[in-house]
Design a protein around this motif. Structure first.
Motif, PDB file in Angstrom:
ATOM      1  N   LYS A   1       0.833  -1.208   0.000  1.00  0.00           N
ATOM      2  CA  LYS A   1       0.000   0.000   0.000  1.00  0.00           C
ATOM      3  C   LYS A   1       0.867   1.257   0.000  1.00  0.00           C
ATOM      4  N   ALA A   2       1.950   1.230   0.770  1.00  0.00           N
ATOM      5  CA  ALA A   2       2.848   2.389   0.834  1.00  0.00           C
ATOM      6  C   ALA A   2       3.528   2.620  -0.520  1.00  0.00           C
ATOM      7  N   LEU A   3       4.000   1.528  -1.135  1.00  0.00           N
ATOM      8  CA  LEU A   3       4.674   1.659  -2.428  1.00  0.00           C
ATOM      9  C   LEU A   3       3.724   2.074  -3.537  1.00  0.00           C
ATOM     10  N   SER A   4       2.455   1.663  -3.419  1.00  0.00           N
ATOM     11  CA  SER A   4       1.487   2.001  -4.475  1.00  0.00           C
ATOM     12  C   SER A   4       1.267   3.508  -4.575  1.00  0.00           C
ATOM     13  N   THR A   5       1.478   4.225  -3.473  1.00  0.00           N
ATOM     14  CA  THR A   5       1.305   5.686  -3.516  1.00  0.00           C
ATOM     15  C   THR A   5       2.411   6.359  -4.328  1.00  0.00           C
ATOM     16  N   CYS A   6       3.502   5.614  -4.584  1.00  0.00           N
ATOM     17  CA  CYS A   6       4.628   6.171  -5.348  1.00  0.00           C
ATOM     18  C   CYS A   6       4.615   5.720  -6.808  1.00  0.00           C
ATOM     19  N   GLY A   7       3.707   4.811  -7.154  1.00  0.00           N
ATOM     20  CA  GLY A   7       3.726   4.202  -8.481  1.00  0.00           C
ATOM     21  C   GLY A   7       3.627   5.192  -9.621  1.00  0.00           C
ATOM     22  N   SER A   8       2.665   6.112  -9.538  1.00  0.00           N
ATOM     23  CA  SER A   8       2.471   7.085 -10.621  1.00  0.00           C
ATOM     24  C   SER A   8       3.707   7.959 -10.798  1.00  0.00           C
ATOM     25  N   HIS A   9       4.256   8.402  -9.672  1.00  0.00           N
ATOM     26  CA  HIS A   9       5.421   9.286  -9.740  1.00  0.00           C
ATOM     27  C   HIS A   9       6.631   8.574 -10.329  1.00  0.00           C
ATOM     28  N   LEU A  10       6.815   7.294  -9.975  1.00  0.00           N
ATOM     29  CA  LEU A  10       7.936   6.533 -10.515  1.00  0.00           C
ATOM     30  C   LEU A  10       7.805   6.353 -12.027  1.00  0.00           C
TER      31      LEU A  10
END
Length: 314
Positions: free
Chosen positions: A238-247
């Motif tokens: 869940k924490a990593l999914s918040t960074c997915g778009s930015h990555l």
């Protein structure tokens, strides 16, 4: 040193070649360029409208996304119309002053976009490391200061470009083998010692893209360190999914630059028309894809867009 046997004085008019070697295909190139322009305008305008209307999106991540959309709209506005003029109407002439203006604003918005991506990486770092203090650390006044810092950095880094180009007194030709006025493209056709101009061009890359990419990598290194300290795999995901778009946006934005730099370091020389096409991708593809990525991968954005289409259908 660039020596010229038959040099010409600083011309009043430059001629933009478009994509040298592929002049007969300019009409075909105009189609994807025009589609990119239209999709970019619609996508980023939609993002801005949604963020403006939806009060629940008035938080740091989406306010930074709004800044990114404004810069993307500005970037395509100073590049694509001139390119379409070349491809559609063969309008290749550009005055020297207009060339100086373009060579400032195109990299200016590009450097600003790089700075905003760094700010968004910092946003994700704060969200992961200090979730309870997220809105306090990234208050509106801090966001304004970050935006002003990005703006000031772009102005400081790019202001010397037109000033230095203005001092070039003689040229090999008045034809620029590009579809826009790029600083290094103008330097390459200049006569005399251009070593200072080359050093300045490298400094711009290091002081903007290189600096930003280093700290983005550092931020995500710290983010991964924090994420893997979370005991629950579900919470990690869940924490990593918040960074997915930015990555995804980062990979898309920096990949062409890294590819070009590595190619030059390894001594690989691309065909001129291929190099120009890739350089055009720097400025055209990210502004088009950014709103699509955030619209598809961000839950709040996706729900708002689906709600709009649902209301229209009813």
């Amino acid at each position: 040193m660039t020596s010229c046997n038959n040099s010409i004085p600083q011309p009043l008019i430059f001629v933009l070649a478009g994509i040298p070697g592929l002049e007969s295909s300019h009409g075909w190139f105009s189609v994807p360029f025009f589609l990119v322009f239209v999709i970019t305008i619609i996508g980023n305008a939609t993002i801005l409208c949604i963020i403006r209307v939806e009060k629940s999106l008035h938080e740091p991540m989406f306010l930074l996304l709004a800044m990114l959309s404004v810069v993307d709209l500005s970037l395509v506005s100073v590049t694509v119309p001139r390119m379409l003029g070349i491809f559609w109407m063969n309008v290749k002439e550009i005055s020297f002053n207009a060339c100086l203006t373009q060579m400032f604003f195109i990299p200016f918005f590009y450097v600003m976009e790089s700075g905003i991506l760094l700010a968004m990486a910092f946003d994700r770092f704060v969200a992961i490391w200090f979730p309870l203090r997220y809105t306090t650390i990234l208050a509106n006044n801090i966001l304004v200061k970050m935006a002003l810092a990005v703006l000031a950095r772009a102005v400081a880094v790019l202001t010397p470009a037109p000033i230095l180009a203005k001092r070039l007194e003689s040229f090999q030709t008045h034809i620029i083998a590009y579809s826009y006025c790029a600083y290094m493209a103008v330097v390459q056709i200049a006569c005399g010692d251009v070593s200072n101009h080359i050093v300045y061009g490298l400094m711009v890359i290091v002081a903007s893209v290189g600096f930003d990419l280093f700290f983005i990598i550092l931020s995500y290194g710290l983010i991964l360190r924090a994420v893997f300290q979370i005991p629950s795999w579900e919470a990690r995901g869940k924490a990593l999914s918040t960074c997915g778009s930015h990555l995804c946006v980062i990979a898309l934005f920096y990949s062409p630059v890294v590819f070009s730099v590595l190619a030059q370091i390894l001594g690989y020389h691309m065909a001129p028309h291929l190099q120009i096409i890739i350089d055009n991708l720097y400025f055209l593809v990210p502004p088009m894809v950014n709103p699509l990525i955030y619209g598809a991968r961000t839950k709040q954005m996706r729900e708002r867009v689906l709600r709009i289409f649902h209301c229209r259908r009813n």
